[in-house]
Design an enzyme around this catalytic site. Structure first.
Site, PDB file in Angstrom:
ATOM      1  N   VAL A 173       0.855  -1.312  -0.171  1.00  0.00           N
ATOM      2  CA  VAL A 173       0.022   0.043  -0.222  1.00  0.00           C
ATOM      3  C   VAL A 173       0.816   1.166  -0.122  1.00  0.00           C
ATOM      4  O   VAL A 173       0.454   2.336  -0.209  1.00  0.00           O
ATOM      5  CB  VAL A 173      -1.024   0.014   1.178  1.00  0.00           C
ATOM      6  CG1 VAL A 173      -2.058  -1.063   1.076  1.00  0.00           C
ATOM      7  CG2 VAL A 173      -0.356  -0.174   2.462  1.00  0.00           C
ATOM      8  N   ASP A 174       2.036   0.972   0.096  1.00  0.00           N
ATOM      9  CA  ASP A 174       3.027   2.152   0.246  1.00  0.00           C
ATOM     10  C   ASP A 174       4.344   2.029  -0.595  1.00  0.00           C
ATOM     11  O   ASP A 174       5.501   2.250  -0.245  1.00  0.00           O
ATOM     12  CB  ASP A 174       3.291   2.623   1.684  1.00  0.00           C
ATOM     13  CG  ASP A 174       4.103   4.056   1.659  1.00  0.00           C
ATOM     14  OD1 ASP A 174       3.973   4.867   0.777  1.00  0.00           O
ATOM     15  OD2 ASP A 174       4.848   4.439   2.685  1.00  0.00           O
ATOM     16  N   LEU A 175       3.961   1.713  -1.882  1.00  0.00           N
ATOM     17  CA  LEU A 175       5.114   1.222  -2.980  1.00  0.00           C
ATOM     18  C   LEU A 175       5.985   2.677  -3.261  1.00  0.00           C
ATOM     19  O   LEU A 175       5.152   3.587  -3.995  1.00  0.00           O
ATOM     20  CB  LEU A 175       4.664   0.431  -4.013  1.00  0.00           C
ATOM     21  CG  LEU A 175       5.727  -0.002  -4.802  1.00  0.00           C
ATOM     22  CD1 LEU A 175       6.618  -0.928  -4.267  1.00  0.00           C
ATOM     23  CD2 LEU A 175       5.266  -0.755  -5.951  1.00  0.00           C
ATOM     24  N   ASN A 179      11.166   2.676  -0.074  1.00  0.00           N
ATOM     25  CA  ASN A 179      10.751   1.340   0.237  1.00  0.00           C
ATOM     26  C   ASN A 179      11.094  -0.020  -0.580  1.00  0.00           C
ATOM     27  O   ASN A 179      10.981  -0.887  -0.347  1.00  0.00           O
ATOM     28  CB  ASN A 179       9.159   1.208   0.448  1.00  0.00           C
ATOM     29  CG  ASN A 179       8.708   1.839   1.904  1.00  0.00           C
ATOM     30  OD1 ASN A 179       9.500   2.123   2.720  1.00  0.00           O
ATOM     31  ND2 ASN A 179       7.543   2.269   1.758  1.00  0.00           N
TER      32      ASN A 179
END
Length: 235
Positions: A173-175, A179
């Site tokens: 959900v936070d690509l 990250n």
């Protein structure tokens, strides 16, 4: 690799006993394992990661390094509390969910940091949490690498790696470009699985890629998305 649980008062801990033993961290699976002051007092804090939460890099022993990451809220809700989350059950806490997911993906051979332990401290209707994973030797954020050079082969490998995770069903959900890590051999790793989950194929895959593209634009690397997409589409 198997995960075990223990409890010390109001602190619940999920951990990989083998990794704790191998690291010879001189800290049993207990609250002290997640206490930054414990590590600082022993001179074992060797660095700090940027971003919300101030993750610490730890010299765990036997040549191993760990990353200790406390869970921190962002946005408007952080004005109420930066560290407290609503308690809805131990196995639904963010730390336990993330560690179990990380362990699952690691068992499948996917490039995620090996999981070490997670701690949840309950405060009635709320809880605080922290996570420990192994540090990837020599790894740097993709965003940092792109500041120096844009390598077609590396970017295509980023795309292929994302495809591997999508084939496994991981909705990250936070690509973003922080990250995704790149190690000294140009291998690509995915970190920060908080709130991520396994799903059937769907529109979320395109949403992941769109989020990554917005991140690349933020880091003035708009052109990087095209080779990433080419790597992603390889069969």
């Amino acid at each position: 690799m198997g995960l075990a649980t223990c409890r010390a008062g109001k602190v619940f801990i999920l951990y990989d006993a083998e990794r704790l033993c191998d690291a010879a961290a001189e800290v049993p699976p207990g609250p002290g394992l997640f206490d930054p002051e414990h590590w600082k007092n022993r001179g074992r804090v060797i660095g700090e990661a940027p971003g919300r939460g101030a993750s610490l890099f730890l010299a765990a022993g036997s040549g191993r390094e760990w990353v200790l990451r406390p869970y921190r809220r962002g946005g408007l809700v952080a004005r109420l509390s930066e560290t407290r989350y609503l308690w809805t059950g131990l196995e639904r806490t963010r730390a336990f969910c993330e560690l179990r997911l990380t362990a699952d993906l690691h068992r499948r051979g996917l490039p995620v940091p090996p999981p070490v332990a997670a701690a949840v401290t309950r405060h009635g209707l709320t809880y605080e949490a922290a996570l420990i994973t192994e540090r990837i030797p020599g790894a740097r954020a993709l965003a940092s690498r792109l500041e120096e050079r844009s390598d077609e082969a590396l970017l295509k490998e980023v795309g292929r790696t994302i495809r591997r995770f999508h084939n496994a069903g991981l909705d990250h959900v936070d690509l973003n470009a922080r990250n995704l890590l790149v190690d000294e051999r140009d291998r690509v790793w995915l970190i920060d699985l908080d709130r991520c989950r396994l799903r059937r194929p769907g529109n979320w895959e395109a949403a992941n890629l769109a989020r990554l593209e917005r991140s690349l634009i933020k880091f003035s690397a708009r052109d990087a998305m095209a080779p990433i997409q080419r790597g992603y589409e390889e069969r």
